[in-house]
Design a protein around this motif. Sequence first.
Motif, short mmCIF file in Angstrom:
data_model
loop_
_atom_site.label_atom_id
_atom_site.label_comp_id
_atom_site.label_asym_id
_atom_site.label_seq_id
_atom_site.Cartn_x
_atom_site.Cartn_y
_atom_site.Cartn_z
N UNK B 36 18.49 -12.60 -42.75
CA UNK B 36 18.23 -12.10 -44.11
C UNK B 36 19.08 -10.85 -44.39
N UNK B 37 19.17 -9.98 -43.40
CA UNK B 37 19.96 -8.75 -43.57
C UNK B 37 21.43 -9.11 -43.80
N UNK B 38 21.92 -10.10 -43.05
CA UNK B 38 23.32 -10.53 -43.20
C UNK B 38 23.56 -11.12 -44.59
N UNK B 39 22.62 -11.98 -45.02
CA UNK B 39 22.77 -12.64 -46.32
C UNK B 39 22.69 -11.63 -47.47
N UNK B 40 21.74 -10.71 -47.36
CA UNK B 40 21.54 -9.76 -48.46
C UNK B 40 22.74 -8.81 -48.55
N UNK B 41 23.32 -8.48 -47.42
CA UNK B 41 24.50 -7.60 -47.41
C UNK B 41 25.69 -8.32 -48.06
N UNK B 42 25.78 -9.62 -47.77
CA UNK B 42 26.90 -10.40 -48.34
C UNK B 42 26.75 -10.51 -49.85
N UNK B 43 25.51 -10.78 -50.31
CA UNK B 43 25.31 -11.01 -51.73
C UNK B 43 25.34 -9.72 -52.55
N UNK B 44 24.81 -8.63 -52.03
CA UNK B 44 24.82 -7.38 -52.79
C UNK B 44 26.14 -6.63 -52.63
N UNK B 45 26.87 -6.92 -51.57
CA UNK B 45 28.16 -6.27 -51.34
C UNK B 45 28.00 -5.03 -50.47
N UNK B 46 29.11 -4.59 -49.85
CA UNK B 46 29.03 -3.46 -48.92
C UNK B 46 28.66 -2.14 -49.59
N UNK B 47 28.91 -2.04 -50.93
CA UNK B 47 28.63 -0.77 -51.62
C UNK B 47 27.14 -0.41 -51.59
#
Lengths: 246, 199
Positions: B36-47
């Motif tokens: 989930x952490x990986x997916x949410x980081x990908x979708x929201x972006x690194x910013x």
Amino acid sequence: MSLLSLEHLTKRFPEGRGHTTVLEDLSLQVDAGDFVGIWGMRRSGKTTLLRVAAGRELPDAGSVWFDGHEMTSMSPDRRAALQRRNGIGLLSSDWRPERNNPAVEHVALPLLSDGMSLHEARHPAWKALERVGAAQWAHVPAARLSQSERIRVALAQILVHEPRVLLVDEPAVLPRPSDGAELFDLLRSLGGSSGLAVVIASEDIAPIRKARRLMSLGSGKLRPSDERGTLVPFPERTAARKRSQP
Amino acid sequence: MPQGTSDRRHASGSPLRGALLALLVNEGEPLSGYRLATLVERRLGPAWRVTRQSVYGALERLVEDGLVSSAAKVTFHGVAEGQRVYSATDRASAALEAWMESPATREPMRVELQARIALSRAHDAPHLLRALDAYERDCFEMLRRSSEAEVPMGSWVGLAMNLTRVAVDESLQADLRWIALARRWIEEFLAERSAQQGR
């Protein structure tokens, strides 16, 4: 030694009864294959910086070195020659082509001053158009090209001289964002393996977002983004650290 | 309290909470906290600078609110030790719908440097100029990181992720302009004051 080296440049322009300093003790080194993005507000000196770097204008102080030769002390003819062959190309957004000439002729024409015939110049002109993905418009009159197509032809006109440094001034004046994305990807891909160094100066961050080195221009100075350790810590933290030291 | 009102209340909160709920509902299968952490980081972006810790914290609250359930991960050979997976409960879809429907509001601006400038005195100016330099470098670093996250358009996910990236771009562009303006005003103030002292 860097391919292009700007050493302590200062450039002033008269304004009212005094003058305004556009570049102040500014230095920049550009290596072969480099991709530098310079961000700056309007009137921050981006165009002046690129024109001085390209040898189109002389600084009031400081020097510009290209491939080990000091451009600022060269004769105007020698400086101009550097813009013709294996030197420094400057792409600016104010390129105005002859309306009725086909694109391939625009790209071939500068080679005539190198002593080539139009017949001989057509081959490298085609190659340059292919390199920027514009070969399909080779026979289209400039007046019928879109803004982004014209920029590509202008780029081919510079690349036909096989420069080692390409300076790009404000490429963000494109009608559609998708045109911009394609152009910026093209500019990035031009460097790399060929060793061509690319420097883009822009008020918009989109053209420079993929640059290897990013910096800002303002108050006459360049500020690189890769310099660390200048943030002043909280006074309390500094005091605490000092106290903890024996 | 009616169920709908309760779900609307539960749906509000941090954007991270909404994003996790959306991922669990849309993926339709149990997911580990790590995934989930990986997916949410990908979708929201690194910013967004999502941390694993914040993801686990938000998941815990979603479990407490009954919108997400957690269970030990079951593998082919039995229960995997220590690994937990999270699933959306029956109430999750309504809560997600309520989050999507709820009116959006402007987040408060809480840039630390702005607070420092707001409370500064004239003799702090040199420190502030250096802090502006550092803040600018941070903006460039964020631009570099968000450039790595580019995805092609063509699908709804591609469009949504590009819109998220453009939001970061626009905000960075505004920040860079503000930094340039702040720097110029402070430098002009210092130059003026030094000229007055020289007279």
